[in-house]
Design a protein around this motif. Structure first.
Motif, short mmCIF file in Angstrom:
data_model
loop_
_atom_site.label_atom_id
_atom_site.label_comp_id
_atom_site.label_asym_id
_atom_site.label_seq_id
_atom_site.Cartn_x
_atom_site.Cartn_y
_atom_site.Cartn_z
N PRO A 13 5.55 4.83 9.80
CA PRO A 13 6.12 4.50 8.49
C PRO A 13 5.09 4.00 7.49
N GLY A 14 4.05 3.34 7.96
CA GLY A 14 3.05 2.78 7.07
C GLY A 14 3.53 1.49 6.43
N ARG A 15 2.65 0.87 5.69
CA ARG A 15 3.01 -0.37 5.02
C ARG A 15 3.14 -0.12 3.52
N ASN A 16 3.92 -0.95 2.89
CA ASN A 16 4.14 -0.82 1.45
C ASN A 16 2.88 -1.22 0.69
N VAL A 17 2.43 -0.35 -0.22
CA VAL A 17 1.22 -0.63 -1.00
C VAL A 17 1.53 -0.69 -2.49
N PHE A 35 4.99 5.04 -2.13
CA PHE A 35 4.65 3.62 -2.27
C PHE A 35 4.14 3.03 -0.95
N THR A 36 3.80 3.91 -0.01
CA THR A 36 3.30 3.44 1.29
C THR A 36 1.96 4.12 1.60
N ASP A 37 1.33 3.70 2.70
CA ASP A 37 0.11 4.36 3.18
C ASP A 37 0.41 5.16 4.44
N SER A 38 1.62 5.73 4.51
CA SER A 38 2.06 6.46 5.70
C SER A 38 1.19 7.69 5.94
N GLY A 40 1.27 9.32 2.16
CA GLY A 40 1.73 8.45 1.09
C GLY A 40 1.03 8.78 -0.22
N ASN A 53 -1.25 3.74 -4.72
CA ASN A 53 -1.49 5.18 -4.66
C ASN A 53 -1.58 5.79 -6.05
N LEU A 87 8.07 7.34 0.03
CA LEU A 87 6.82 7.52 0.77
C LEU A 87 5.60 7.27 -0.12
#
Length: 308
Positions: free
Chosen positions: A63-67, A55-58, A277, A71, A53
């Motif tokens: 689920p959000g997208r991978n960032v 590594f995402t903007d959830s 996230g 973060n 989690l």
């Protein structure tokens, strides 16, 4: 008996031993297995999920997208994160030494055969076992700026009133004092148990040789309880870094983020600001810092020849 018969008998004994060992293993895992699955289900799996989690903007709703590492990079430019670090660091610096020193001194005093000693020992343990929520609500009233008992007492004594939990400069100090009062009873119990394991003959021999109370405390008691000191230090670091409940029930991180701690900030990010996230990244930064502190402490203890 022939060599062949002896070999067959030995082989039969080995098979019986292996069957008994297998039966013991099956019985052991039948008891430990469910608990192991629970630990895996409620500890390791959520840890792995939180790592993914981070590594995402959830926002926990999607689920959000991978960032990637965004973060973690954002941590370096987050003033509230550094404020939470300072607040948590202040708690560590003030709480750990004071709880160890006070815990050991009180344990020495309670290691006496006097009337009502069981009652006195219980008094120091009660704050530790009382619900943190109840303690927070009570202390919120005691240290309230307008209607609290502390300012009421100061007013009767003709002294200036204090901001206490409403003051940015005093709130974290007050929370640290409350935290100390609720937690150092655990150190008292651990130290008391360790002191009672010290041979009475050693203490009596030191007294016969002319060692006073301070000398016996410094040269016998303190070295004897050193493993417990290492344990309590590690335990206290973990306890202080997870400081949350008193903040939640008293100041809610205020005033002006003066009492925001790392764990409370993680809670805010995940459940108040809907940035789960980023909150997971802060949580893993806390995990990494805790791990470094604990490993460093244990290595230092091992270098000095102290075992727990």
């Amino acid at each position: 008996m022939s060599a062949t018969a002896l070999g067959a008998t030995a082989s039969q004994h080995r098979r019986q031993k292996d069957r008994r060992k297998l039966g013991e293993n099956i019985a052991g895992w039948s008891f430990a297995g469910p608990a192991t699955l629970v630990i895996l289900g409620f500890s390791l799996i959520p840890m792995a999920w939180a790592l993914a989690l981070s590594f995402t903007d959830s926002d926990l709703m999607s689920p959000g997208r991978n960032v990637g590492l965004d973060n973690y990079r954002a941590l370096l430019a987050d003033p509230v994160f550094f404020q939470a670090l300072r607040n948590t660091g202040l708690l560590l610096v003030l709480y750990i030494p004071s709880s160890l020193i006070a815990g050991l001194l009180v344990a020495v005093l309670l290691n006496r055969k006097v009337r009502g000693i069981g009652f006195y020992r219980t008094c120091f343990l009660v704050p530790y076992v009382v619900s943190a929520t109840a303690t927070g609500l009570l202390m919120g009233f005691v240290f309230d700026r307008d209607f609290g008992l502390v300012n009421g007492l100061l007013a009767k004594l003709g002294l200036p009133l204090q901001g206490l939990l409403s003051s940015p400069s005093q709130a974290m100090l007050v929370l640290t004092a409350i935290f100390f009062w609720t937690r150092f009873g655990f150190a008292v119990v651990i130290y008391l148990a360790a002191i009672q394991e010290i041979s009475k003959e050693v203490l009596d021999a030191a007294a016969i040789d002319g060692a006073g109370a301070w000398a016996r405390f410094r040269h016998i008691i303190v070295p004897s309880v050193r493993p417990m000191t290492i344990f309590l230090t590690v335990w206290g670091v973990i306890d202080a870094l997870q400081f949350f409940d008193l903040v939640m029930t008293t100041t809610k991180g205020g005033p002006a983020n003066a009492t925001v701690t790392i764990v409370y900030y993680v809670w805010q990010l995940a459940f108040s600001f809907s940035t789960a996230g980023y909150g997971a990244a802060v949580a893993y930064a806390l995990f990494a810092g805790t791990l470094v502190l604990i490993v460093a402490g244990l290595l230092l203890a091992r270098r000095k020849g102290v075992t727990t």
